[in-house]
Design an enzyme around this catalytic site. Structure first.
Site, mmCIF file in Angstrom:
data_model
loop_
_atom_site.group_PDB
_atom_site.id
_atom_site.type_symbol
_atom_site.label_atom_id
_atom_site.label_comp_id
_atom_site.label_asym_id
_atom_site.label_seq_id
_atom_site.Cartn_x
_atom_site.Cartn_y
_atom_site.Cartn_z
ATOM 1 N N LEU A 20 1.041 -1.228 -0.382
ATOM 2 C CA LEU A 20 -0.313 -0.199 0.334
ATOM 3 C C LEU A 20 0.902 1.408 0.167
ATOM 4 C CD1 LEU A 20 -2.537 -0.939 3.058
ATOM 5 C CD2 LEU A 20 -3.344 -0.164 -0.252
ATOM 6 N N ASP A 39 11.708 2.957 4.113
ATOM 7 C CA ASP A 39 11.572 1.413 4.223
ATOM 8 C C ASP A 39 12.464 0.933 5.203
ATOM 9 O OD1 ASP A 39 9.435 -0.734 2.610
ATOM 10 O OD2 ASP A 39 10.243 -1.438 3.714
ATOM 11 N N ASN A 92 2.633 5.180 7.391
ATOM 12 C CA ASN A 92 1.781 3.877 6.974
ATOM 13 C C ASN A 92 2.720 2.563 7.094
ATOM 14 O OD1 ASN A 92 0.434 1.708 4.312
ATOM 15 N ND2 ASN A 92 2.977 1.697 3.643
ATOM 16 N N TYR A 158 -1.800 -5.971 17.286
ATOM 17 C CA TYR A 158 -2.141 -5.162 15.926
ATOM 18 C C TYR A 158 -3.185 -4.421 16.368
ATOM 19 C CZ TYR A 158 -3.243 -4.526 11.007
ATOM 20 O OH TYR A 158 -3.403 -3.403 9.819
ATOM 21 N N LYS A 162 -3.438 -0.080 16.296
ATOM 22 C CA LYS A 162 -4.265 0.156 15.041
ATOM 23 C C LYS A 162 -5.834 1.359 15.300
ATOM 24 C CE LYS A 162 -2.501 -0.604 12.084
ATOM 25 N NZ LYS A 162 -1.327 0.186 10.549
HETATM 26 N N1 LIG Z 1 -3.626 -4.840 3.112
HETATM 27 C C1 LIG Z 1 -4.144 -4.448 3.742
HETATM 28 O O1 LIG Z 1 -5.690 -4.822 3.803
HETATM 29 C C2 LIG Z 1 -4.295 -3.748 5.253
HETATM 30 C C3 LIG Z 1 -5.750 -3.957 5.753
HETATM 31 C C4 LIG Z 1 -5.198 -2.688 6.971
HETATM 32 C C5 LIG Z 1 -4.514 -1.690 7.529
HETATM 33 N N2 LIG Z 1 -3.286 -1.906 6.697
HETATM 34 C C6 LIG Z 1 -2.202 -1.690 7.153
HETATM 35 O O2 LIG Z 1 -1.421 -0.615 6.185
HETATM 36 C C7 LIG Z 1 0.042 -0.561 6.121
HETATM 37 C C8 LIG Z 1 0.427 -1.617 4.636
HETATM 38 O O3 LIG Z 1 -0.024 -2.479 4.535
HETATM 39 P P1 LIG Z 1 0.830 -3.701 3.656
HETATM 40 O O4 LIG Z 1 -0.828 -4.352 3.317
HETATM 41 O O5 LIG Z 1 1.051 -2.241 2.447
HETATM 42 O O6 LIG Z 1 2.000 -4.330 4.086
HETATM 43 P P2 LIG Z 1 3.408 -4.774 3.176
HETATM 44 O O7 LIG Z 1 3.779 -6.655 4.746
HETATM 45 O O8 LIG Z 1 2.969 -4.982 2.410
HETATM 46 O O9 LIG Z 1 4.373 -3.427 2.812
HETATM 47 C C9 LIG Z 1 4.678 -3.395 4.749
HETATM 48 C C10 LIG Z 1 6.252 -2.367 4.418
HETATM 49 O O10 LIG Z 1 6.717 -1.569 5.380
HETATM 50 C C11 LIG Z 1 7.260 -1.702 5.393
HETATM 51 N N3 LIG Z 1 7.936 -1.959 7.298
HETATM 52 C C12 LIG Z 1 8.112 -2.433 8.349
HETATM 53 N N4 LIG Z 1 8.531 -2.185 9.140
HETATM 54 C C13 LIG Z 1 8.626 -1.120 8.932
HETATM 55 C C14 LIG Z 1 9.401 0.179 9.298
HETATM 56 N N5 LIG Z 1 9.896 -0.700 11.136
HETATM 57 N N6 LIG Z 1 10.597 1.100 8.820
HETATM 58 C C15 LIG Z 1 10.365 1.354 7.647
HETATM 59 N N7 LIG Z 1 8.625 0.599 6.654
HETATM 60 C C16 LIG Z 1 8.991 -0.790 7.934
HETATM 61 C C17 LIG Z 1 8.218 -3.471 5.108
HETATM 62 O O11 LIG Z 1 9.360 -3.645 4.824
HETATM 63 C C18 LIG Z 1 7.049 -3.228 3.988
HETATM 64 O O12 LIG Z 1 7.972 -2.749 2.562
HETATM 65 C C19 LIG Z 1 0.003 -0.871 7.713
HETATM 66 O O13 LIG Z 1 0.398 -0.242 8.514
HETATM 67 C C20 LIG Z 1 -0.974 -2.062 7.465
HETATM 68 O O14 LIG Z 1 -1.146 -2.673 8.542
HETATM 69 C C21 LIG Z 1 -2.908 -3.052 5.450
#
Ligand SMILES: NC(=O)c1ccc[n+]([C@@H]2O[C@H](COP(=O)([O-])OP(=O)(O)OC[C@H]3O[C@@H](n4cnc5c(N)ncnc54)[C@H](O)[C@@H]3O)[C@@H](O)[C@H]2O)c1
Length: 305
Positions: A20, A39, A92, A158, A162
Site C-alpha cells: 500500500l 522502508d 503506513n 495489532y 490500530k
Molecule cells: N493490506 C491490507 O489489507 C491492510 C489492511 C489494513 C491495514 N493495513 C495497513 O497498511 C499498512 C501497509 O500494509 P501492507 O499490506 O502494504 O503491508 P506490506 O507488508 O505489504 O508492506 C509494509 C512495508 O512496510 C515496511 N516496514 C515494516 N516495518 C517497517 C519499519 N519499522 N520502518 C519502515 N518500514 C517498515 C516493510 O518492509 C514493507 O515494505 C500497514 O500499516 C498495515 O497495517 C493493511
C-alpha cells in the site's frame, strides 16, 4: 471535476517500498508531490524510487526502521534537505506478529506497538513540529485497520495499535486544527504481502495475479482490491479539496470508500443517587444490556455456489 495538484508539496510515506505504501507514494508523485520513500528494506526502497522517477515523479529513499524519535527526525529532515519543506506525512509502515493472547510474547507485542503506534506517534510529532514552523498547514494521514475498529482474533498487539492510531487522529485533529493541519486515519483493505495469506481470499488473489479481475462481491461487497485502489484517497486528503476533512476514519478498498463512525454512547440508563450492583443487575437486561454490540470483522460473504 477539480483537478488535484500537489505540485511544490513534499511528502514522507513510511513503509513505502512495497504494498500500500508504494501505491500511496506513486499516487502522490503522480499528482506532483515530491516523495521521501521509506522502508527497512533498502532494495525495495531503491526500486520504488526508480519506478517513481521513471514514471516522471520525484522521489528519494531514506532507509530506516520507523519506531524511534531518531528515525522520525531523519525522515522529516530528509524531506526538508531534499525538497525544502514537508507538507504530507503518511504513517503506513507496518508489520504483523499474530498470536492469541495467551501465546503472545512480549517481543511480539513490543515489535508491533513500536512499529505502528510509536512509529506513528514519533513521525507525526516530528512532522507537526516542522509543519507548525512552516505555518502553511499540512496533512497527516495515519493508517488504521478494520482490526483496530472492530477487534480481530489473534491480533492483540495489532488491534490495540490500530485502535490507538484512530484515537491519535481524533486527538491530533483537535490539537492541530488551528495550524490548518488535517489528521485522518485511513482504513484500507487490499491484496498485499500482509493479506495474501488470508485463506478465504487466497484463491482470488492468485487469480488476480494471473490477470483475472476480482469479482464484484470482493471489490464492492468486501471493499477488497489492489493497493492502487486504495491510493486515490491519499492525494485527495492532501489536497485543497479535502481541507475541511479532519479527525475522521475513512475506509477504502476495491470499489468502495466508506466513513467509519467514531465510538459514541448508544444507550444510557440513570439511577437517582447512583447504582448498586443489585439495582444494576435488575435493570441491565431491559436497558443498556439490550444493546450489546457485536465484535470482530464480519466474515466475508461469498456468493452462493
Ligand atoms: N493490506 C491490507 O489489507 C491492510 C489492511 C489494513 C491495514 N493495513 C495497513 O497498511 C499498512 C501497509 O500494509 P501492507 O499490506 O502494504 O503491508 P506490506 O507488508 O505489504 O508492506 C509494509 C512495508 O512496510 C515496511 N516496514 C515494516 N516495518 C517497517 C519499519 N519499522 N520502518 C519502515 N518500514 C517498515 C516493510 O518492509 C514493507 O515494505 C500497514 O500499516 C498495515 O497495517 C493493511
Amino acid at each position: 471535476m477539480p483537478s488535484i495538484d500537489l505540485t511544490g508539496k513534499a511528502a514522507v510515506v513510511t513503509g513505502s517500498g512495497r504494498g500500500l505504501g508504494l501505491a500511496y507514494a506513486h499516487a502522490l508523485a503522480a499528482h506532483g508531490a515530491s516523495v521521501v520513500v521509506n522502508d527497512i528494506d533498502e532494495a525495495v526502497a531503491e526500486a520504488a524510487v526508480k519506478s517513481i522517477t521513471e514514471a516522471g515523479g520525484t522521489a528519494v529513499a531514506e532507509v530506516v526502521p520507523v519506531g524511534t524519535t531518531e528515525a522520525a527526525e531523519r525522515l522529516v529532515n530528509r524531506a526538508v534537505e531534499e525538497f525544502g519543506r514537508l507538507d504530507i506525512l503518511v504513517t503506513n509502515a507496518g508489520i504483523l506478529r499474530d498470536k492469541v493472547l495467551w501465546k503472545m510474547t512480549d517481543e511480539d507485542f513490543d515489535a508491533v506497538i513500536t512499529t505502528h503506534l510509536k512509529g506513528t506517534f514519533t513521525c507525526a510529532r516530528a512532522a507537526a513540529v516542522r509543519m507548525r514552523e512552516q505555518g502553511e498547514g499540512g496533512t497527516l494521514i495515519l493508517v488504521g485497520s478494520p482490526a483496530g475498529q472492530r477487534g480481530n482474533f489473534g491480533q492483540t498487539n495489532y488491534a490495540a495499535a490500530k485502535a490507538g492510531i484512530a484515537a491519535f487522529a481524533r486527538t491530533w485533529s483537535m490539537e492541530l486544527g488551528r495550524a490548518n493541519i488535517t489528521v485522518n486515519a485511513i482504513v484500507p483493505v487490499a491484496a498485499t504481502a500482509m493479506t495474501e495469506t488470508i485463506p478465504a481470499f487466497a484463491p482470488y488473489i492468485e487469480a488476480m495475479k494471473n490477470g483475472e479481475p476480482l469479482p464484484d462481491f470482493l471489490r464492492k461487497g468486501e471493499g477488497f482490491g489492489t493497493p492502487e485502489d486504495c491510493a486515490a484517497l491519499v492525494p485527495f486528503l492532501a489536497s485543497e479539496a479535502a481541507r475541511g476533512v479532519t479527525g475522521q476514519a475513512i475506509g477504502v478498498g476495491g470499489d468502495k470508500v466508506a466513513l467509519w463512525s467514531h465510538p459514541h454512547e448508544i444507550a444510557a440508563v440513570y439511577a437517582d443517587g447512583g447504582w448498586t450492583p443489585d439495582t444494576l443487575a435488575d435493570v441491565w437486561p431491559t436497558s443498556v444490556g439490550a444493546e450489546l454490540q457485536s465484535v470482530g470483522i464480519p466474515a466475508p460473504k461469498f456468493p452462493e455456489a
